[in-house]
Scaffold this motif. Sequence first.
Motif, PDB file in Angstrom:
ATOM      1  N   SER A  62       0.833  -1.202   0.000  1.00  0.00           N
ATOM      2  CA  SER A  62       0.000   0.000   0.000  1.00  0.00           C
ATOM      3  C   SER A  62       0.871   1.256   0.000  1.00  0.00           C
ATOM      4  N   SER A  68      -4.837  -8.962  -4.392  1.00  0.00           N
ATOM      5  CA  SER A  68      -5.572  -7.869  -3.755  1.00  0.00           C
ATOM      6  C   SER A  68      -4.892  -6.543  -4.049  1.00  0.00           C
ATOM      7  N   GLN A  86      -5.377  -5.434  -7.686  1.00  0.00           N
ATOM      8  CA  GLN A  86      -6.717  -4.959  -7.990  1.00  0.00           C
ATOM      9  C   GLN A  86      -6.937  -3.565  -7.424  1.00  0.00           C
ATOM     10  N   GLU A  87      -6.545  -3.378  -6.198  1.00  0.00           N
ATOM     11  CA  GLU A  87      -6.761  -2.079  -5.580  1.00  0.00           C
ATOM     12  C   GLU A  87      -5.887  -0.999  -6.214  1.00  0.00           C
ATOM     13  N   GLU A 119      -7.214  -0.054  -9.636  1.00  0.00           N
ATOM     14  CA  GLU A 119      -8.427   0.742  -9.477  1.00  0.00           C
ATOM     15  C   GLU A 119      -8.055   2.189  -9.157  1.00  0.00           C
ATOM     16  N   PRO A 124     -12.362  -3.016   1.639  1.00  0.00           N
ATOM     17  CA  PRO A 124     -11.299  -3.768   0.964  1.00  0.00           C
ATOM     18  C   PRO A 124     -10.360  -4.431   1.966  1.00  0.00           C
TER      19      PRO A 124
END
Lengths: 238, 238
Positions: free
Chosen positions: B110, B164, B167-168, B171, B218
């Motif tokens: 992240s 994950s 995808q995030e 997006e 999420p």
Amino acid sequence: MGEGETNAFPLIWTQRQQPRRRGLDREQITAAAIRVADEAGLDGLTMKAVAARLGPYSPMALYRHVHSKEGLFDLMLDAATAEIPLPGEPGDDWRRDLRTLALETRRMTSRHPWFAVLVHARPPAGPHMMRRLEFMLTVLVRRGATVGDAMTYAVLIDRHVLGSALQESEEARLERRHGLDDDARLYAAIATLRELAAADGGLPHLTEWLTHPAGPTPEERFVIGLDFVLDGIAARLA
Amino acid sequence: MGEGETNAFPLIWTQRQQPRRRGLDREQITAAAIRVADEAGLDGLTMKAVAARLGPYSPMALYRHVHSKEGLFDLMLDAATAEIPLPGEPGDDWRRDLRTLALETRRMTSRHPWFAVLVHARPPAGPHMMRRLEFMLTVLVRRGATVGDAMTYAVLIDRHVLGSALQESEEARLERRHGLDDDARLYAAIATLRELAAADGGLPHLTEWLTHPAGPTPEERFVIGLDFVLDGIAARLA
DNA sequence: GCTATGCGTATACGACATAAACTTTCCAAA
DNA sequence: TTTGGAAAGTTTATGTCGTATACGCATAGC
């Protein structure tokens, strides 16, 4: 304004389908693009290559019909999704329904390895992609899930299916790019990795695995992981 | 030959680390590239941008040190992996070890959303990437798994973690590219999707969800899926 | 101070997506 | 049959990218 075309961003699905007179149309272009991508990979998917595949066309000819390469991606993704067999109605075994759909999706991605790469780059707004998702939601909601939970489970299944496809497809792409379809060269590449691992000194298990790669095949791995997800969903549906 | 440099393909890890005299080095370049990618995304990660970030350098200056952009990718991936805290030895709770590692990996991705995109494009041959994998293997082998099975479980965990993240991150990239960081525009984009779904007529659950997006965040989704995988592994270890 | 090494630059090339302006094709209405 | 005009396709051009090659220059070691 007042036209219904005030898009926050350009999805091809909100753009006019031309009345079709002569010459090219979206369907042909999409089919050609899919053939090019299947054969030459995403690296080979250029507007020029697609145009050439259609006949004596210039790359710019395509723009009349798809307005951008990303629009073409949208069309390709939806056309590939349309290949996945989708029952009209869910059956009486939710698990079988979802498992079958996952396996069929995987079959599609193995025919079209580029799918898993592109799918993350565009919103899933094509009609077939939406219908497929609706099917998964319906199956789960009928078993008592809320729509919010059903979406979560559907996303987790697709994450596994597409994650597997992506990993395998990128691996294949790498091998192709470096000519590792030749066995001897592939062996040499693995040997290089093994030497790197061995040189580190602290990687016994990895070194061992690189010496004798063992364990389930990619296909078996996929099924193992799929059942993990389905088991988890089952436990939460109960 | 006789040199140990007969690579089947160019991994930066098999190439000479220059003795370092003056000027740039790999470490600085890698750090600059990571900053650029963090701020401007992968689209903004050009050799020119990285060079500019380092000072009054030309793009070609980098090639003296990294020989290709892909080599730079390798360095970035390994440097980011190095940020993941890794215990020297497994503890006595395998599940906690793997769970913590997964969560820490997610924290790293992240901070560095580009990681999940790049990681699939290069073999995981950097020292930190290899050590991280070795850790997972060790934890599982100590619990009785074969190396082959341990590799499978490690791959499944990473598939979830990186799937994950991918995808995030994609997006977010899409939203940024189309200026949807503005709430009004984001809402408009969602409304467009809802209209498309509603227009189809046969998508009640999807339409409902697009009207009132509900369900786990999420982050919660991620944990749910992670526990699915860990539960599945536990069942097979027993 | 001299020289070899290696660091950074300048220049150039070939892809690529695609904007803009053009030419051609073909249908429909007069 | 003629003609107006839109739709289809091409040409040309622009800007960006990665990177090969050849070069100049500063420095380190003698």
